[in-house]
Design a protein around this motif. Structure first.
Motif, PDB file in Angstrom:
ATOM      1  N   ALA A 230       0.849  -1.187   0.000  1.00  0.00           N
ATOM      2  CA  ALA A 230       0.000   0.000   0.000  1.00  0.00           C
ATOM      3  C   ALA A 230       0.886   1.239   0.000  1.00  0.00           C
ATOM      4  O   ALA A 230       1.038   1.913   1.019  1.00  0.00           O
ATOM      5  CB  ALA A 230      -0.931  -0.005   1.203  1.00  0.00           C
ATOM      6  N   PRO A 231       1.526   1.550  -1.138  1.00  0.00           N
ATOM      7  CA  PRO A 231       2.464   2.672  -1.167  1.00  0.00           C
ATOM      8  C   PRO A 231       1.780   4.023  -0.978  1.00  0.00           C
ATOM      9  O   PRO A 231       0.571   4.164  -1.160  1.00  0.00           O
ATOM     10  CB  PRO A 231       3.076   2.570  -2.566  1.00  0.00           C
ATOM     11  N   GLY A 232       2.593   5.015  -0.636  1.00  0.00           N
ATOM     12  CA  GLY A 232       2.102   6.363  -0.462  1.00  0.00           C
ATOM     13  C   GLY A 232       2.607   7.287  -1.551  1.00  0.00           C
ATOM     14  O   GLY A 232       2.193   7.196  -2.691  1.00  0.00           O
ATOM     15  N   HIS A 233       3.556   8.165  -1.228  1.00  0.00           N
ATOM     16  CA  HIS A 233       4.043   9.168  -2.173  1.00  0.00           C
ATOM     17  C   HIS A 233       5.058   8.554  -3.128  1.00  0.00           C
ATOM     18  O   HIS A 233       6.139   8.167  -2.709  1.00  0.00           O
ATOM     19  CB  HIS A 233       4.738  10.315  -1.430  1.00  0.00           C
ATOM     20  N   GLY A 234       4.769   8.526  -4.402  1.00  0.00           N
ATOM     21  CA  GLY A 234       5.799   8.094  -5.330  1.00  0.00           C
ATOM     22  C   GLY A 234       5.261   7.481  -6.601  1.00  0.00           C
ATOM     23  O   GLY A 234       4.084   7.164  -6.730  1.00  0.00           O
ATOM     24  N   VAL A 235       6.162   7.328  -7.558  1.00  0.00           N
ATOM     25  CA  VAL A 235       5.911   6.626  -8.812  1.00  0.00           C
ATOM     26  C   VAL A 235       6.720   5.336  -8.762  1.00  0.00           C
ATOM     27  O   VAL A 235       7.882   5.361  -8.349  1.00  0.00           O
ATOM     28  CB  VAL A 235       6.353   7.489 -10.016  1.00  0.00           C
ATOM     29  N   PRO A 236       6.162   4.194  -9.146  1.00  0.00           N
ATOM     30  CA  PRO A 236       6.922   2.938  -9.079  1.00  0.00           C
ATOM     31  C   PRO A 236       7.928   2.818 -10.225  1.00  0.00           C
ATOM     32  O   PRO A 236       7.786   1.993 -11.128  1.00  0.00           O
ATOM     33  CB  PRO A 236       5.827   1.870  -9.155  1.00  0.00           C
ATOM     34  N   PHE A 237       8.980   3.637 -10.159  1.00  0.00           N
ATOM     35  CA  PHE A 237      10.021   3.601 -11.175  1.00  0.00           C
ATOM     36  C   PHE A 237      10.756   2.259 -11.150  1.00  0.00           C
ATOM     37  O   PHE A 237      11.129   1.762 -10.089  1.00  0.00           O
ATOM     38  CB  PHE A 237      11.049   4.716 -10.936  1.00  0.00           C
ATOM     39  N   ALA A 247       9.029   2.081  -4.048  1.00  0.00           N
ATOM     40  CA  ALA A 247       7.768   2.343  -3.355  1.00  0.00           C
ATOM     41  C   ALA A 247       8.056   3.065  -2.059  1.00  0.00           C
ATOM     42  O   ALA A 247       9.147   2.946  -1.492  1.00  0.00           O
ATOM     43  CB  ALA A 247       7.028   1.035  -3.066  1.00  0.00           C
ATOM     44  N   THR A 248       7.088   3.847  -1.584  1.00  0.00           N
ATOM     45  CA  THR A 248       7.166   4.410  -0.238  1.00  0.00           C
ATOM     46  C   THR A 248       6.085   3.752   0.599  1.00  0.00           C
ATOM     47  O   THR A 248       4.915   3.704   0.200  1.00  0.00           O
ATOM     48  CB  THR A 248       6.986   5.941  -0.247  1.00  0.00           C
ATOM     49  N   LEU A 249       6.465   3.233   1.749  1.00  0.00           N
ATOM     50  CA  LEU A 249       5.571   2.468   2.607  1.00  0.00           C
ATOM     51  C   LEU A 249       5.608   3.017   4.028  1.00  0.00           C
ATOM     52  O   LEU A 249       6.618   3.603   4.440  1.00  0.00           O
ATOM     53  CB  LEU A 249       5.973   0.987   2.627  1.00  0.00           C
ATOM     54  N   GLN A 250       4.535   2.822   4.759  1.00  0.00           N
ATOM     55  CA  GLN A 250       4.480   3.289   6.131  1.00  0.00           C
ATOM     56  C   GLN A 250       5.442   2.505   7.021  1.00  0.00           C
ATOM     57  O   GLN A 250       5.450   1.268   6.998  1.00  0.00           O
ATOM     58  CB  GLN A 250       3.066   3.137   6.685  1.00  0.00           C
ATOM     59  N   GLY A 251       6.271   3.231   7.768  1.00  0.00           N
ATOM     60  CA  GLY A 251       7.150   2.637   8.756  1.00  0.00           C
ATOM     61  C   GLY A 251       6.801   3.160  10.140  1.00  0.00           C
ATOM     62  O   GLY A 251       5.821   3.893  10.316  1.00  0.00           O
ATOM     63  N   ALA A 252       7.608   2.814  11.118  1.00  0.00           N
ATOM     64  CA  ALA A 252       7.336   3.219  12.495  1.00  0.00           C
ATOM     65  C   ALA A 252       7.381   4.725  12.669  1.00  0.00           C
ATOM     66  O   ALA A 252       6.678   5.285  13.514  1.00  0.00           O
ATOM     67  CB  ALA A 252       8.334   2.552  13.436  1.00  0.00           C
ATOM     68  N   GLY A 253       8.210   5.408  11.873  1.00  0.00           N
ATOM     69  CA  GLY A 253       8.361   6.844  12.028  1.00  0.00           C
ATOM     70  C   GLY A 253       7.785   7.664  10.902  1.00  0.00           C
ATOM     71  O   GLY A 253       7.994   8.869  10.843  1.00  0.00           O
ATOM     72  N   GLY A 254       7.082   7.044   9.959  1.00  0.00           N
ATOM     73  CA  GLY A 254       6.543   7.777   8.827  1.00  0.00           C
ATOM     74  C   GLY A 254       6.744   7.006   7.542  1.00  0.00           C
ATOM     75  O   GLY A 254       6.712   5.768   7.524  1.00  0.00           O
TER      76      GLY A 254
END
Length: 295
Positions: A230-237, A247-254
């Motif tokens: 469930a990626p957030g901000h980004g294009v799957p280059f 991909a950008t994914l939710q981690g513990a700090g953001g």
């Protein structure tokens, strides 16, 4: 400087040799451009100006980085700098908002999106010749045409548009001929070609929200979801070797940056938010790019 209560590492893109990733992060409280070596454990900050520096991309020779910034006068424009952050120069002079620059394969042009008024006007797709500064419009603003990316030969581009009611994927030749690639009842967006031009990675909610990464043939057939991400901000280059997408994914700090293997969807974290005192607030995924996201 104290780490902010939330941290977002966003909009990652590969270097041409696949050894680095460039991205934007608001870890200091202001969005700036950073570079991380793949397998490294330290980020190098490239920009420090007030304002939202974002959407960086490496030039095809790896020596330059393009990005967007409102650093001069409040209007967001495109800038190019050396890959070490030096020799910054402005390459567009728009009123309104110009952003999400991507390089042509030969390094002579940037394609991007622009709106003269973020609240009332639709997005146009644009092109600028870097040697002369000449700018021209690729689409007319009748619909929201966004997130343009080049194919490997430079003869074909891919983008998403709501021209038929909801975001779907389209290609455009360098002569302006447009072909629709997807026809779904979902939100298909944020696409990029594979290095050989045979596949396209994109974001979609076609299997239900939140958006996930999909890969399809370049003619729009054979779409498959890449894992349950469930990626957030980004294009799957795609990586230059075609084995991974970003991909950008939710981690513990953001928001953390991952590379995701194309064959099986396995992900590996490349960049995470620095540790902070206290509990961090997780930044929710957002549309790409919604008008409120781009301020």
């Amino acid at each position: 400087m104290q780490t902010p209560a939330r941290c977002g590492n966003m909009w990652p893109a590969w270097s041409p040799d696949g050894r680095q990733v460039v991205f934007a992060s608001d870890r200091t409280g202001d969005s700036e451009i950073y570079v991380r070596a793949i397998g490294g454990d330290a980020d190098r900050q490239l920009t420090t100006a007030p304002g939202r520096d974002a959407h960086p991309s490496f030039g095809p020779d790896g020596r330059q980085i393009a990005f967007q910034s409102p650093r001069e006068g409040g209007h967001t424009n495109l800038y190019v700098m050396k890959a070490d952050g030096t020799d910054l120069r402005r390459v567009t002079n728009h009123t309104g908002f110009a952003g999400m620059p991507v390089w042509s394969p030969d390094g002579t042009h940037l394609a991007y999106q622009w709106t003269p008024d973020l609240e009332r006007e639709k997005w146009r797709l644009m092109m600028v010749t870097l040697s002369t500064g000449d700018v021209w419009q690729l689409t007319d603003g009748a619909a929201n045409d966004q997130v343009i990316n080049w194919g490997p030969t430079g003869r074909l581009l891919v983008f998403h548009s709501d021209r038929d009611g909801r975001n779907q994927l389209f290609t455009m030749t360098n002569r302006g001929a447009v072909t629709r690639l997807t026809t779904t009842d979902s939100d298909d967006r944020s696409s990029a070609f594979s290095p050989d031009g045979r596949q396209i990675a994109f974001m979609s909610d076609r299997d239900g929200p939140p958006h996930g990464i999909y890969i399809m043939n370049a003619d729009g057939t054979g779409a498959r979801r890449l894992g349950r991400l469930a990626p957030g901000h980004g294009v799957p280059f795609f990586s230059p070797d075609g084995q991974f997408v970003l991909a950008t994914l939710q981690g513990a700090g953001g928001q953390d940056i991952h590379r995701v293997r194309v064959t099986d969807g396995q992900s590996e974290r490349l960049v995470s938010c620095p540790a902070a005192s206290g509990e961090l607030q997780v930044q929710p995924p957002c549309r790409e790019p919604a008008r409120s996201d781009l301020r």
